[in-house]
Design a protein around this motif. Structure first.
Motif, PDB file in Angstrom:
ATOM      1  N   SER A  55     -37.704  -3.141  -2.162  1.00  0.00           N
ATOM      2  CA  SER A  55     -38.165  -3.771  -3.620  1.00  0.00           C
ATOM      3  C   SER A  55     -37.862  -5.431  -3.989  1.00  0.00           C
ATOM      4  CB  SER A  55     -38.883  -2.754  -3.771  1.00  0.00           C
ATOM      5  OG  SER A  55     -40.545  -3.421  -5.172  1.00  0.00           O
ATOM      6  N   GLY A  56     -38.009  -6.188  -4.054  1.00  0.00           N
ATOM      7  CA  GLY A  56     -37.904  -6.939  -4.690  1.00  0.00           C
ATOM      8  C   GLY A  56     -37.182  -7.923  -5.207  1.00  0.00           C
ATOM      9  N   VAL A  57     -36.359  -7.833  -3.618  1.00  0.00           N
ATOM     10  CA  VAL A  57     -35.564  -9.340  -2.778  1.00  0.00           C
ATOM     11  C   VAL A  57     -36.312 -10.415  -3.263  1.00  0.00           C
ATOM     12  CG1 VAL A  57     -34.498 -10.056  -1.414  1.00  0.00           C
ATOM     13  CG2 VAL A  57     -35.001  -7.817  -1.175  1.00  0.00           C
ATOM     14  N   ASN A  58     -37.236 -10.921  -3.098  1.00  0.00           N
ATOM     15  CA  ASN A  58     -37.886 -11.881  -3.655  1.00  0.00           C
ATOM     16  C   ASN A  58     -37.981 -12.218  -4.609  1.00  0.00           C
ATOM     17  OD1 ASN A  58     -39.433 -14.723  -3.681  1.00  0.00           O
ATOM     18  ND2 ASN A  58     -39.729 -14.820  -1.448  1.00  0.00           N
ATOM     19  N   SER A  59     -38.656 -11.499  -4.941  1.00  0.00           N
ATOM     20  CA  SER A  59     -39.223 -11.921  -7.120  1.00  0.00           C
ATOM     21  C   SER A  59     -39.740 -10.172  -7.283  1.00  0.00           C
ATOM     22  CB  SER A  59     -40.770 -12.023  -7.102  1.00  0.00           C
ATOM     23  OG  SER A  59     -40.273 -12.292  -8.034  1.00  0.00           O
ATOM     24  N   THR A  60     -38.951  -9.844  -8.688  1.00  0.00           N
ATOM     25  CA  THR A  60     -39.068  -8.187  -8.798  1.00  0.00           C
ATOM     26  C   THR A  60     -40.961  -7.904  -8.824  1.00  0.00           C
ATOM     27  OG1 THR A  60     -36.886  -8.761 -11.075  1.00  0.00           O
ATOM     28  CG2 THR A  60     -38.825  -7.024 -10.665  1.00  0.00           C
ATOM     29  N   SER A  61     -40.729  -6.546  -8.139  1.00  0.00           N
ATOM     30  CA  SER A  61     -42.712  -6.028  -8.268  1.00  0.00           C
ATOM     31  C   SER A  61     -42.794  -5.907  -9.379  1.00  0.00           C
ATOM     32  CB  SER A  61     -42.675  -5.169  -7.000  1.00  0.00           C
ATOM     33  OG  SER A  61     -42.423  -5.362  -5.743  1.00  0.00           O
ATOM     34  N   ARG A  62     -44.078  -6.138  -9.931  1.00  0.00           N
ATOM     35  CA  ARG A  62     -44.421  -5.707 -11.262  1.00  0.00           C
ATOM     36  C   ARG A  62     -45.537  -5.464 -11.098  1.00  0.00           C
ATOM     37  NH1 ARG A  62     -42.298 -11.350 -13.382  1.00  0.00           N
ATOM     38  NH2 ARG A  62     -40.476 -10.588 -11.300  1.00  0.00           N
ATOM     39  N   PHE A  63     -46.266  -5.140 -12.541  1.00  0.00           N
ATOM     40  CA  PHE A  63     -47.706  -4.949 -12.777  1.00  0.00           C
ATOM     41  C   PHE A  63     -47.422  -4.966 -14.580  1.00  0.00           C
ATOM     42  CE2 PHE A  63     -51.085  -2.102 -14.660  1.00  0.00           C
ATOM     43  CZ  PHE A  63     -52.190  -3.036 -14.192  1.00  0.00           C
ATOM     44  N   GLY A  64     -48.998  -5.965 -15.135  1.00  0.00           N
ATOM     45  CA  GLY A  64     -48.935  -5.779 -15.895  1.00  0.00           C
ATOM     46  C   GLY A  64     -50.030  -6.929 -16.161  1.00  0.00           C
ATOM     47  N   LEU A  65     -50.069  -6.937 -18.054  1.00  0.00           N
ATOM     48  CA  LEU A  65     -51.234  -6.888 -18.903  1.00  0.00           C
ATOM     49  C   LEU A  65     -51.047  -7.984 -19.829  1.00  0.00           C
ATOM     50  CD1 LEU A  65     -52.478  -3.567 -19.306  1.00  0.00           C
ATOM     51  CD2 LEU A  65     -53.899  -4.437 -17.662  1.00  0.00           C
ATOM     52  N   ILE A 127     -31.588 -19.598 -18.459  1.00  0.00           N
ATOM     53  CA  ILE A 127     -31.095 -19.502 -17.233  1.00  0.00           C
ATOM     54  C   ILE A 127     -32.838 -19.975 -16.490  1.00  0.00           C
ATOM     55  CG2 ILE A 127     -30.091 -18.218 -15.193  1.00  0.00           C
ATOM     56  CD1 ILE A 127     -28.178 -16.128 -17.111  1.00  0.00           C
ATOM     57  N   SER A 128     -33.298 -19.080 -16.711  1.00  0.00           N
ATOM     58  CA  SER A 128     -35.226 -19.380 -15.642  1.00  0.00           C
ATOM     59  C   SER A 128     -35.034 -20.405 -15.392  1.00  0.00           C
ATOM     60  CB  SER A 128     -35.445 -19.351 -16.888  1.00  0.00           C
ATOM     61  OG  SER A 128     -37.114 -18.836 -15.888  1.00  0.00           O
ATOM     62  N   PRO A 129     -34.858 -21.732 -15.628  1.00  0.00           N
ATOM     63  CA  PRO A 129     -35.797 -22.670 -15.475  1.00  0.00           C
ATOM     64  C   PRO A 129     -34.183 -24.086 -14.882  1.00  0.00           C
ATOM     65  CG  PRO A 129     -34.609 -22.781 -16.758  1.00  0.00           C
ATOM     66  CD  PRO A 129     -34.861 -21.672 -17.198  1.00  0.00           C
ATOM     67  N   VAL A 130     -33.270 -22.785 -14.055  1.00  0.00           N
ATOM     68  CA  VAL A 130     -32.053 -24.238 -13.922  1.00  0.00           C
ATOM     69  C   VAL A 130     -30.881 -23.267 -13.092  1.00  0.00           C
ATOM     70  CG1 VAL A 130     -31.648 -25.428 -15.797  1.00  0.00           C
ATOM     71  CG2 VAL A 130     -30.270 -22.845 -16.170  1.00  0.00           C
ATOM     72  N   ASP A 131     -31.636 -21.444 -12.845  1.00  0.00           N
ATOM     73  CA  ASP A 131     -31.229 -21.144 -11.657  1.00  0.00           C
ATOM     74  C   ASP A 131     -31.068 -21.608 -10.263  1.00  0.00           C
ATOM     75  OD1 ASP A 131     -29.847 -18.376 -10.580  1.00  0.00           O
ATOM     76  OD2 ASP A 131     -31.500 -17.990  -9.697  1.00  0.00           O
ATOM     77  N   PRO A 132     -30.076 -21.492  -9.829  1.00  0.00           N
ATOM     78  CA  PRO A 132     -30.640 -22.255  -8.382  1.00  0.00           C
ATOM     79  C   PRO A 132     -31.301 -21.954  -7.262  1.00  0.00           C
ATOM     80  CG  PRO A 132     -28.144 -21.802  -8.444  1.00  0.00           C
ATOM     81  CD  PRO A 132     -28.769 -21.750  -9.837  1.00  0.00           C
ATOM     82  N   VAL A 133     -31.225 -20.322  -7.333  1.00  0.00           N
ATOM     83  CA  VAL A 133     -32.668 -19.540  -6.944  1.00  0.00           C
ATOM     84  C   VAL A 133     -34.092 -19.429  -6.954  1.00  0.00           C
ATOM     85  CG1 VAL A 133     -30.708 -19.191  -4.930  1.00  0.00           C
ATOM     86  CG2 VAL A 133     -32.468 -17.144  -6.406  1.00  0.00           C
ATOM     87  N   GLY A 134     -33.913 -20.247  -8.072  1.00  0.00           N
ATOM     88  CA  GLY A 134     -35.146 -19.633  -9.332  1.00  0.00           C
ATOM     89  C   GLY A 134     -35.796 -17.920  -9.166  1.00  0.00           C
ATOM     90  N   MET A 135     -34.443 -17.676 -10.123  1.00  0.00           N
ATOM     91  CA  MET A 135     -34.401 -15.903 -10.430  1.00  0.00           C
ATOM     92  C   MET A 135     -34.633 -14.848  -8.799  1.00  0.00           C
ATOM     93  SD  MET A 135     -33.012 -17.052 -13.812  1.00  0.00           S
ATOM     94  CE  MET A 135     -33.897 -15.204 -14.629  1.00  0.00           C
ATOM     95  N   ARG A 136     -34.627 -15.390  -7.989  1.00  0.00           N
ATOM     96  CA  ARG A 136     -35.422 -14.596  -7.093  1.00  0.00           C
ATOM     97  C   ARG A 136     -33.390 -13.148  -6.521  1.00  0.00           C
ATOM     98  NH1 ARG A 136     -35.655 -19.811  -4.473  1.00  0.00           N
ATOM     99  NH2 ARG A 136     -38.575 -19.891  -3.786  1.00  0.00           N
ATOM    100  N   PHE A 137     -34.190 -12.074  -6.633  1.00  0.00           N
ATOM    101  CA  PHE A 137     -33.114 -11.312  -6.074  1.00  0.00           C
ATOM    102  C   PHE A 137     -32.846 -10.810  -7.591  1.00  0.00           C
ATOM    103  CE2 PHE A 137     -30.578  -9.913  -2.057  1.00  0.00           C
ATOM    104  CZ  PHE A 137     -31.483  -8.322  -2.231  1.00  0.00           C
TER     105      PHE A 137
END
Length: 353
Positions: A55-65, A127-137
């Motif tokens: 779960s969450g290899v591309n982007s962390t699975s989540r639920f939010g309000l 780091i969020s706007p400059v991470d090479p893989v876009g904060m994936r994995f």
């Protein structure tokens, strides 16, 4: 008739008040089949191979309000509650904190925004706007794990993180974010809330970012303390440049932590990569990370890791992806019984709502 009119007005008032709050229910569902050679199912070094659903290899699975209410005069109130999910098992990512990813309330206006609660540290924001893989994995990305302290491996609770494994998010924190044209300024303080010891488990930091045209530059510095006043100091600085259909990104980060009265650990993470929008539906990302670790009384070690992503957008909300990673551990970082090289392959689907 007057009483009926008042009763009707009373019944309508809550509905009218609710209509002024913009409430959003959102989330990410990401699951894939992953094979790892020299890696455990949790992506730690291993002597064997594993295959399973991740779960969450591309982007962390989540639920939010999240919600926002206009208070007039340019002022607004806001809140955000978010929990991480393990899609492979149907459990929450953190068994001790339901809203482990975010639990904040705040006020905002033309002067900026102030939020209070559990929220990301400033290293993560930078780091969020400059991470090479876009904060994936997130569990495997060295910029998230080590540079932003999600899983620093230091064995101490630095700041009010609620765990000894990482300090990516902090409890009892207050954060200011102000956007002034192309410049974003951030400041944060987390209270340790230890009786009689105001600085114990406290954390303080500042960050600055610039985004205009094809350029984005972002950096931050933050200090953390343990309950026994051991200190962790961390800094990060990176840049990204959008050139036509190609995005180039690089970042460098350093942390220095007292792990005992006589021992210290210094960790450095350097990263670079690019994303190419090959077509309107296909994105290809290649990145390289290097981690160097120095510890008192022990030999220097680390690893080099390459991460590749290919994404195919089925729609605005749904995409298929394939991921390949290769890790070369250096100087025994992985442990004597484990392989010196590791390879991972994942194929999965991600849906946002």
């Amino acid at each position: 008739m007057a009483y009926r009119s008042l009763a009707a007005a009373a019944l309508c008032a809550p509905a009218f008040a609710f209509s002024q709050t913009q409430l959003t229910v959102y989330g990410i569902a990401d699951a894939g089949v992953r094979y790892g050679s020299g890696l455990t199912a949790a992506n730690a070094p291993a002597a064997t191979s594993t295959t399973g659903v991740a779960s969450g290899v591309n982007s962390t699975s989540r639920f939010g309000l999240r919600g926002r209410e206009d208070l007039g005069g340019g002022l607004h109130a806001l809140f955000n509650l978010e929990t991480g999910l393990n899609l492979d098992t149907g459990t929450t990512a953190n068994s001790t904190k339901f809203f482990d990813r975010a639990a904040i309330v705040g006020l905002g206006g033309g002067w900026g925004q102030i939020t209070a609660g559990r929220q990301t540290n400033l290293l993560a924001d930078a780091i969020s706007p400059v991470d090479p893989v876009g904060m994936r994995f997130a569990s495997f990305n060295p910029n998230i794990a080590t540079a932003a302290l999600s899983s620093h491996g230091l064995g101490q609770e630095y700041g009010s993180a609620g765990a000894t494994t990482g300090s990516y998010r902090l409890d009892n924190s207050v954060k200011y974010t102000g956007r002034f044209g192309p410049v974003t300024a951030r400041a944060m303080h987390s209270f340790g809330e230890n009786a009689g010891r105001a600085s114990a488990q406290a954390s303080t930091g500042a960050g600055l970012a610039y985004a205009a045209g094809p350029w984005a530059v972002s950096g931050a510095y933050q200090r953390f303390k343990t309950a026994t006043q051991l200190e962790l100091k961390a800094a990060t600085l990176g840049a990204a440049y959008q050139w036509d259909s190609v995005r180039l990104a690089l970042n460098t980060a350093r942390s220095e932590a007292d792990t005992s009265a006589t021992a210290r650990t210094v960790q450095r993470v350097h990263s670079a990569g690019l994303t190419w929008a090959a077509t309107s539906a296909v994105d290809l990302t290649a990145s390289l990370y290097r981690l160097d670790r120095q510890r008192t009384g022990q030999r220097d070690d680390g690893y080099t890791r390459a991460i590749l992503f290919a994404e195919y957008k089925l729609s605005r909300r749904t995409r298929l992806y394939a991921e390949l990673d290769r890790t070369h551990w250096r100087d025994g970082y992985q442990g004597a019984a484990n392989k010196s090289r590791a390879t991972g392959v994942t194929t999965g689907v991600l849906h946002t709502f």
